[in-house]
Design a protein around this motif. Sequence first.
Motif, PDB file in Angstrom:
ATOM      1  N   CYS A 140       5.637   3.622  -8.430  1.00 10.35           N
ATOM      2  CA  CYS A 140       6.997   4.177  -8.580  1.00 10.35           C
ATOM      3  C   CYS A 140       7.248   5.322  -7.613  1.00 10.35           C
ATOM      4  CB  CYS A 140       7.241   4.641 -10.020  1.00 10.35           C
ATOM      5  SG  CYS A 140       6.944   3.383 -11.269  1.00 10.35           S
ATOM      6  N   HIS A 141       6.643   5.240  -6.438  1.00 14.96           N
ATOM      7  CA  HIS A 141       6.754   6.304  -5.446  1.00 14.96           C
ATOM      8  C   HIS A 141       8.067   6.207  -4.665  1.00 14.96           C
ATOM      9  CE1 HIS A 141       5.933   3.445  -2.189  1.00 14.96           C
ATOM     10  NE2 HIS A 141       4.998   2.937  -2.982  1.00 14.96           N
ATOM     11  N   GLY A 142       8.328   7.227  -3.837  1.00 15.08           N
ATOM     12  CA  GLY A 142       9.584   7.285  -3.107  1.00 15.08           C
ATOM     13  C   GLY A 142       9.484   6.822  -1.663  1.00 15.08           C
ATOM     14  N   VAL A 143      10.599   6.923  -0.981  1.00 20.10           N
ATOM     15  CA  VAL A 143      10.678   6.567   0.435  1.00 20.10           C
ATOM     16  C   VAL A 143      10.164   7.739   1.273  1.00 20.10           C
ATOM     17  CG1 VAL A 143      12.627   4.998   0.123  1.00 20.10           C
ATOM     18  CG2 VAL A 143      13.053   7.427   0.570  1.00 20.10           C
ATOM     19  N   PRO A 144       9.831   7.501   2.540  1.00 20.48           N
ATOM     20  CA  PRO A 144       9.380   8.589   3.419  1.00 20.48           C
ATOM     21  C   PRO A 144      10.435   9.691   3.522  1.00 20.48           C
ATOM     22  CG  PRO A 144       8.842   6.475   4.405  1.00 20.48           C
ATOM     23  CD  PRO A 144       9.704   6.182   3.201  1.00 20.48           C
ATOM     24  N   ILE A 151       5.160  14.307  -0.478  1.00 18.10           N
ATOM     25  CA  ILE A 151       3.726  14.233  -0.763  1.00 18.10           C
ATOM     26  C   ILE A 151       3.125  13.022  -0.051  1.00 18.10           C
ATOM     27  CG2 ILE A 151       1.977  13.929  -2.560  1.00 18.10           C
ATOM     28  CD1 ILE A 151       3.793  15.352  -4.488  1.00 18.10           C
ATOM     29  N   ALA A 152       2.074  13.284   0.726  1.00 19.13           N
ATOM     30  CA  ALA A 152       1.376  12.208   1.431  1.00 19.13           C
ATOM     31  C   ALA A 152       0.129  11.822   0.629  1.00 19.13           C
ATOM     32  CB  ALA A 152       0.980  12.662   2.825  1.00 19.13           C
ATOM     33  N   ILE A 153       0.024  10.569   0.299  1.00 16.47           N
ATOM     34  CA  ILE A 153      -1.098  10.065  -0.478  1.00 16.47           C
ATOM     35  C   ILE A 153      -2.123   9.434   0.457  1.00 16.47           C
ATOM     36  CG2 ILE A 153      -1.779   8.627  -2.423  1.00 16.47           C
ATOM     37  CD1 ILE A 153       0.296  10.877  -3.004  1.00 16.47           C
ATOM     38  N   THR A 154      -3.382   9.800   0.274  1.00 17.84           N
ATOM     39  CA  THR A 154      -4.442   9.270   1.133  1.00 17.84           C
ATOM     40  C   THR A 154      -5.497   8.482   0.362  1.00 17.84           C
ATOM     41  OG1 THR A 154      -5.670  11.359   0.926  1.00 17.84           O
ATOM     42  CG2 THR A 154      -4.167  11.142   2.802  1.00 17.84           C
ATOM     43  N   ASN A 155      -5.464   8.546  -0.963  1.00 13.71           N
ATOM     44  CA  ASN A 155      -6.459   7.838  -1.774  1.00 13.71           C
ATOM     45  C   ASN A 155      -6.247   6.328  -1.646  1.00 13.71           C
ATOM     46  OD1 ASN A 155      -8.063   6.712  -3.815  1.00 13.71           O
ATOM     47  ND2 ASN A 155      -7.758   8.452  -5.175  1.00 13.71           N
ATOM     48  N   PRO A 156      -7.209   5.598  -1.126  1.00 11.56           N
ATOM     49  CA  PRO A 156      -7.041   4.141  -0.933  1.00 11.56           C
ATOM     50  C   PRO A 156      -6.942   3.366  -2.240  1.00 11.56           C
ATOM     51  CG  PRO A 156      -9.305   4.795  -0.471  1.00 11.56           C
ATOM     52  CD  PRO A 156      -8.523   6.061  -0.634  1.00 11.56           C
ATOM     53  N   VAL A 159      -1.845   2.990  -5.719  1.00 10.43           N
ATOM     54  CA  VAL A 159      -0.910   1.871  -5.537  1.00 10.43           C
ATOM     55  C   VAL A 159       0.069   2.174  -4.407  1.00 10.43           C
ATOM     56  CG1 VAL A 159       0.848   0.455  -6.691  1.00 10.43           C
ATOM     57  CG2 VAL A 159      -1.126   1.282  -7.971  1.00 10.43           C
ATOM     58  N   THR A 160       0.189   3.447  -4.042  1.00 11.27           N
ATOM     59  CA  THR A 160       1.158   3.889  -3.035  1.00 11.27           C
ATOM     60  C   THR A 160       0.938   3.225  -1.688  1.00 11.27           C
ATOM     61  OG1 THR A 160       1.203   6.065  -4.096  1.00 11.27           O
ATOM     62  CG2 THR A 160       2.148   5.905  -1.900  1.00 11.27           C
ATOM     63  N   ARG A 161       2.033   2.787  -1.094  1.00 14.03           N
ATOM     64  CA  ARG A 161       2.031   2.287   0.270  1.00 14.03           C
ATOM     65  C   ARG A 161       3.361   2.653   0.926  1.00 14.03           C
ATOM     66  NH1 ARG A 161      -2.384   2.092  -1.060  1.00 14.03           N
ATOM     67  NH2 ARG A 161      -3.961   0.460  -0.810  1.00 14.03           N
ATOM     68  N   PRO A 162       3.338   3.246   2.135  1.00 13.05           N
ATOM     69  CA  PRO A 162       2.175   3.474   2.992  1.00 13.05           C
ATOM     70  C   PRO A 162       1.412   4.744   2.627  1.00 13.05           C
ATOM     71  CG  PRO A 162       4.148   4.232   4.082  1.00 13.05           C
ATOM     72  CD  PRO A 162       4.601   3.615   2.786  1.00 13.05           C
ATOM     73  N   LEU A 163       0.144   4.799   3.033  1.00 16.79           N
ATOM     74  CA  LEU A 163      -0.684   5.970   2.810  1.00 16.79           C
ATOM     75  C   LEU A 163      -0.533   6.955   3.960  1.00 16.79           C
ATOM     76  CD1 LEU A 163      -4.009   4.251   1.607  1.00 16.79           C
ATOM     77  CD2 LEU A 163      -2.330   5.439   0.183  1.00 16.79           C
ATOM     78  N   GLY A 218      10.759   4.029  -3.183  1.00 18.06           N
ATOM     79  CA  GLY A 218      10.322   3.308  -1.993  1.00 18.06           C
ATOM     80  C   GLY A 218       9.379   2.160  -2.279  1.00 18.06           C
ATOM     81  N   ASP A 219       9.002   1.976  -3.558  1.00 19.15           N
ATOM     82  CA  ASP A 219       8.114   0.855  -3.866  1.00 19.15           C
ATOM     83  C   ASP A 219       8.880  -0.451  -3.724  1.00 19.15           C
ATOM     84  OD1 ASP A 219       9.545   1.990  -5.999  1.00 19.15           O
ATOM     85  OD2 ASP A 219       8.389   0.906  -7.477  1.00 19.15           O
ATOM     86  N   SER A 220       8.217  -1.453  -3.202  1.00 17.49           N
ATOM     87  CA  SER A 220       8.895  -2.699  -2.831  1.00 17.49           C
ATOM     88  C   SER A 220       8.900  -3.740  -3.937  1.00 17.49           C
ATOM     89  CB  SER A 220       8.224  -3.300  -1.586  1.00 17.49           C
ATOM     90  OG  SER A 220       6.861  -3.582  -1.866  1.00 17.49           O
TER      91      SER A 220
END
Length: 261
Positions: A140-144, A151-156, A159-163, A218-220
């Motif tokens: 349920c994350h947002g758009v860039p 907030i930039a997510i880096t944990n692989p 569920v967030t994309r893009p990282l 931003g989730d597709s």
Amino acid sequence: MHPILFHIGPIPIYGYGFMLATGFVVCMYLAQRDSKYFNISAQKLADLFPLIILSGAIGARLFHVLVERPTYFYEHPLDVFKLWDGGVTFYGGLILAIIVAWIYCKKHKINVLALFDFLIPYVALGEVFGRMGCFLAGCCHGVPTDLPWGIAITNPDSVTRPLGIPLHPTQLYQIAWNILTFIIVYRTSWRKKFIGQSLLMYGIMYPIGRSIIEIFRGDSIRGYIIDGVITTSQGISIVIFVTCISIFIIRHFKANKNLKK
């Protein structure tokens, strides 16, 4: 993000599930604490709450599977059970939970509207915990965004994309709106002029925040009523808002008219 909070032996404890369980315990405790002031049976609440939680979880998943992404899950049926990958819709859970609660009330001869009026603040509070779970899972994350609070997510495992790219923290937006909704609806429940006022207030407030926040999602994996313009959740929000505010206005004026007599 912490999709997996910790392990108990080989068993992973997922952040999303942990927050849902925490929210259930907190809301059940508060509801039972307040029930005596509203002439609601604490025992019947204890019996009803597990049914609401179970039906809410099933409804949230089924709505996503059958309404938002039917083609994908038809081709990948086993993915229906991969809840850790995200993919639940609040409105689906709310709808099925209402149906189950209504059946329970009819069976046990409980005033349906009075019970819903009492429980609805805890629905708002429960979603605060649910969105905390979303934040931990990265769904349920947002758009860039270039805004400083992106907030930039880096944990692989997220569920967030893009990282690695700053995104609107729409989960936090929803948390803030639901806290505000809970406060207003909870205060209304103690000062209401007519039965159903708290329920209608929630039906006015929640859709406003949900519709606005959807713009920044931003989730597709969401479904659309009008592709790229109105999401399924926004469409449902519009219907709920229009219905609830219309009924609220009528009931409010009727209540004031009765007070003047």
